[in-house]
Write a protein that holds these residues in place. Sequence first.
Motif, mmCIF file in Angstrom:
data_model
loop_
_atom_site.group_PDB
_atom_site.id
_atom_site.type_symbol
_atom_site.label_atom_id
_atom_site.label_comp_id
_atom_site.label_asym_id
_atom_site.label_seq_id
_atom_site.Cartn_x
_atom_site.Cartn_y
_atom_site.Cartn_z
ATOM 1 N N ILE A 89 0.834 -1.207 0.000
ATOM 2 C CA ILE A 89 0.000 0.000 0.000
ATOM 3 C C ILE A 89 0.868 1.256 0.000
ATOM 4 O O ILE A 89 0.581 2.230 -0.679
ATOM 5 C CB ILE A 89 -0.971 -0.026 1.209
ATOM 6 N N GLU A 90 1.993 1.177 0.733
ATOM 7 C CA GLU A 90 2.879 2.353 0.807
ATOM 8 C C GLU A 90 3.929 2.369 -0.296
ATOM 9 O O GLU A 90 4.831 3.217 -0.290
ATOM 10 C CB GLU A 90 3.536 2.398 2.183
ATOM 11 N N ASN A 91 3.854 1.431 -1.206
ATOM 12 C CA ASN A 91 4.808 1.348 -2.315
ATOM 13 C C ASN A 91 6.243 1.163 -1.815
ATOM 14 O O ASN A 91 7.196 1.616 -2.443
ATOM 15 C CB ASN A 91 4.697 2.587 -3.220
ATOM 16 N N ALA A 92 6.401 0.523 -0.666
ATOM 17 C CA ALA A 92 7.741 0.251 -0.134
ATOM 18 C C ALA A 92 8.150 -1.148 -0.577
ATOM 19 O O ALA A 92 8.324 -2.048 0.244
ATOM 20 C CB ALA A 92 7.734 0.375 1.386
ATOM 21 N N VAL A 93 8.254 -1.354 -1.873
ATOM 22 C CA VAL A 93 8.521 -2.697 -2.381
ATOM 23 C C VAL A 93 9.714 -2.708 -3.332
ATOM 24 O O VAL A 93 10.187 -1.676 -3.784
ATOM 25 C CB VAL A 93 7.292 -3.280 -3.128
ATOM 26 N N SER A 94 10.188 -3.931 -3.597
ATOM 27 C CA SER A 94 11.210 -4.174 -4.609
ATOM 28 C C SER A 94 10.940 -5.592 -5.097
ATOM 29 O O SER A 94 9.966 -6.217 -4.656
ATOM 30 C CB SER A 94 12.608 -4.096 -3.986
ATOM 31 N N THR A 95 11.814 -6.109 -5.964
ATOM 32 C CA THR A 95 11.583 -7.484 -6.431
ATOM 33 C C THR A 95 11.759 -8.500 -5.288
ATOM 34 O O THR A 95 11.381 -9.649 -5.422
ATOM 35 C CB THR A 95 12.523 -7.853 -7.598
ATOM 36 N N ALA A 96 12.320 -8.056 -4.177
ATOM 37 C CA ALA A 96 12.500 -8.967 -3.037
ATOM 38 C C ALA A 96 11.219 -9.106 -2.211
ATOM 39 O O ALA A 96 11.119 -9.986 -1.351
ATOM 40 C CB ALA A 96 13.630 -8.455 -2.142
ATOM 41 N N PHE A 97 10.224 -8.247 -2.481
ATOM 42 C CA PHE A 97 9.042 -8.212 -1.621
ATOM 43 C C PHE A 97 8.193 -9.485 -1.672
ATOM 44 O O PHE A 97 7.884 -10.071 -0.636
ATOM 45 C CB PHE A 97 8.178 -6.981 -1.969
ATOM 46 N N LEU A 98 7.820 -9.918 -2.841
ATOM 47 C CA LEU A 98 6.940 -11.107 -2.918
ATOM 48 C C LEU A 98 7.597 -12.366 -2.363
ATOM 49 O O LEU A 98 6.960 -13.101 -1.597
ATOM 50 C CB LEU A 98 6.454 -11.368 -4.341
ATOM 51 N N PRO A 99 8.855 -12.653 -2.731
ATOM 52 C CA PRO A 99 9.502 -13.819 -2.113
ATOM 53 C C PRO A 99 9.469 -13.753 -0.578
ATOM 54 O O PRO A 99 9.228 -14.743 0.094
ATOM 55 C CB PRO A 99 10.933 -13.755 -2.649
ATOM 56 N N ARG A 100 9.668 -12.537 -0.034
ATOM 57 C CA ARG A 100 9.637 -12.362 1.424
ATOM 58 C C ARG A 100 8.226 -12.639 1.967
ATOM 59 O O ARG A 100 8.047 -13.346 2.950
ATOM 60 C CB ARG A 100 10.077 -10.933 1.772
ATOM 61 N N LEU A 101 7.238 -12.082 1.266
ATOM 62 C CA LEU A 101 5.843 -12.265 1.700
ATOM 63 C C LEU A 101 5.467 -13.754 1.667
ATOM 64 O O LEU A 101 4.775 -14.251 2.560
ATOM 65 C CB LEU A 101 4.914 -11.464 0.780
ATOM 66 N N MET A 102 5.939 -14.447 0.639
ATOM 67 C CA MET A 102 5.631 -15.869 0.527
ATOM 68 C C MET A 102 6.251 -16.634 1.687
ATOM 69 O O MET A 102 5.638 -17.542 2.248
ATOM 70 C CB MET A 102 6.138 -16.418 -0.817
ATOM 71 N N GLU A 103 7.451 -16.226 2.057
ATOM 72 C CA GLU A 103 8.126 -16.886 3.172
ATOM 73 C C GLU A 103 7.386 -16.613 4.471
ATOM 74 O O GLU A 103 7.106 -17.522 5.254
ATOM 75 C CB GLU A 103 9.556 -16.340 3.245
ATOM 76 N N GLU A 104 7.022 -15.358 4.685
ATOM 77 C CA GLU A 104 6.292 -14.974 5.899
ATOM 78 C C GLU A 104 4.979 -15.739 6.021
ATOM 79 O O GLU A 104 4.545 -16.104 7.097
ATOM 80 C CB GLU A 104 5.970 -13.468 5.862
ATOM 81 N N ALA A 105 4.349 -15.967 4.858
ATOM 82 C CA ALA A 105 3.042 -16.631 4.855
ATOM 83 C C ALA A 105 3.189 -18.151 4.880
ATOM 84 O O ALA A 105 2.191 -18.870 4.856
ATOM 85 C CB ALA A 105 2.248 -16.188 3.635
ATOM 86 N N GLY A 106 4.426 -18.616 4.889
ATOM 87 C CA GLY A 106 4.660 -20.065 4.903
ATOM 88 C C GLY A 106 4.273 -20.712 3.589
ATOM 89 O O GLY A 106 3.943 -21.894 3.527
ATOM 90 N N LEU A 107 4.319 -19.909 2.515
ATOM 91 C CA LEU A 107 3.955 -20.437 1.209
ATOM 92 C C LEU A 107 5.225 -20.709 0.422
ATOM 93 O O LEU A 107 5.711 -19.852 -0.310
ATOM 94 C CB LEU A 107 3.060 -19.454 0.449
ATOM 95 N N ALA A 108 5.770 -21.878 0.586
ATOM 96 C CA ALA A 108 7.006 -22.232 -0.118
ATOM 97 C C ALA A 108 6.702 -22.489 -1.575
ATOM 98 O O ALA A 108 5.583 -22.823 -1.943
ATOM 99 C CB ALA A 108 7.619 -23.456 0.514
ATOM 100 N N ILE A 109 7.694 -22.296 -2.418
ATOM 101 C CA ILE A 109 7.496 -22.568 -3.850
ATOM 102 C C ILE A 109 8.504 -23.618 -4.310
ATOM 103 O O ILE A 109 9.589 -23.700 -3.748
ATOM 104 C CB ILE A 109 7.595 -21.276 -4.685
#
Length: 453
Positions: free
Chosen positions: A433-453
């Motif tokens: 929402i605050e646009n504080a993202v980079s290409t590292a954001f989604l991988p981090r979010l997936m890890e936080e959510a326990g959603l391994a790929i």
Amino acid sequence: MFKKILIANRGEIAVRIIRACREMNIATVAVYSEADADSLPVHLADEKICIGPGPSKDSYFNIPNIVSAALITGAEAIHPGYGFLSENASFAEVCAACGIKFIGPSPDAIERMGDKATARETMQKAKVPIVPGSDGILANETEALRVAGRIGYPVVVKATAGGGGRGIRVVEDEEELVRVLKVAQAEAAASFGNADVYLEKYIRDMRHIEVQVLFDEHGHGIHLGERECSLQTVRHQKVVEEAPSATLTPALRRRIGEAAVRAAKAVGYANAGTVEFIFTPDENFYFMEMNTRIQVEHPVTEAVTGIDLVRWQIRIAAGEALTLHQKEIVWNGHSIECRVTAQDPQKGFAPAAGTLSQVRFPGGLGVRVDTQIYGGYTVPPFYDSNLAKVIVWAPDRTEAIARMRRCLQEFEIEGSPTNIPFLQRILEDERYIENAVSTAFLPRLMEEAGLAI
Ligand code: ADP
Ligand code: ADP
Ligand code: MG
């Protein structure tokens, strides 16, 4: 103008192209694999021709069958869409040899940009900034170690013929480089039929910002602004895209836009194309690659400029002059796209196939859904897992986010797991929402959510 166009693709992009043709009073030919006989583009097109069995190498990559279908039906032009043969210079050459217009750039421009290491060299000559890396293809291990030592670790090893997020490997040190180099070359040979790799400095916390360009065949070209595509999976697949990028100032937009136009000019580009850039935290940008085709996320640019990109692709291919001028291009409001896929977030985003017993699309003000699915549609197991693109437009980014959340809530797909819960999670995350993202954001979010790929 053409009277009949064959669409050498499937899924939502085939539907998108058929829609543009119909509005231009151009007849359409859908080609399809046996697995796609009941698909939406086949229902919508004026004519249809089966070009082979389900696996794409036997159908959507089958050049003789596709060209024969065009000749039999008397189609004067072929639109390749994205993926499949869209960036295949020899396909464009075969079309020309058979008197069929390929809706895209010349085989020469495709080739010069398609080989990513060569494209880097061309860009350097055209004074488009490139990220530090090797001068073209790596000759051997010694050169790789020397270049990596000079630019500093981490580095990325990239397949020069790579695409779709495949053929990219991050390397942290010398030992890993020696190991990865061999694997990367073998993998590139197997996947792309070309073992050549090159090196680039790995930019941590970069943003992926790309610029849409449009050039006619008479040398006149403009840019249509940027798209922010930093929300990518660990496999570098884009998930959420927007236009404009909330990160760029008007001055930066002008500079990156001019660099994209220079890049396209350097290879004598014609038609629609996208120049992808690495945008660093200290606001520098570097050429990454050019995609010489229409892109999946093109609708967000259409939403903020009001310009129909596929229509222009067809007009340009028919030899028309681009009547748009840079000064007239204005960007209005904000647009976001979400890629809805048949992937199960709870199971490592494994692709799912099966029958969609029921489908209910979102709608309302500022909402566009580009899709091939409908209630009762069976997702074939042979292709990518894209089900739909939801594109919203609103006067500003905050309202666009609220609108996208509402759409994701409305969207119902029964019969297959989808990534919608994951998309919802992204759209609710404060960092997004605050646009504080980079290409590292989604991988981090997936890890936080326990959603391994
Ligand atoms: P593809 O042809 O597969 O699209 P790209 O060269 O466009 O390959 O890179 C795909 C993605 O990989 C980028 O969007 C970015 O997320 C990541 N990437 C590419 N180059 C770099 C780099 N030098 N440093 C960090 N990340 C990179
Ligand atoms: P864009 O660069 O337009 O955003 P992508 O690079 O995501 O698009 O995809 C372009 C084409 O490559 C699409 O047809 C898509 O289905 C295909 N593609 C993307 N990722 C993969 C993959 N991992 N394997 C095979 N095909 C892919
Ligand atoms: Mg790319």
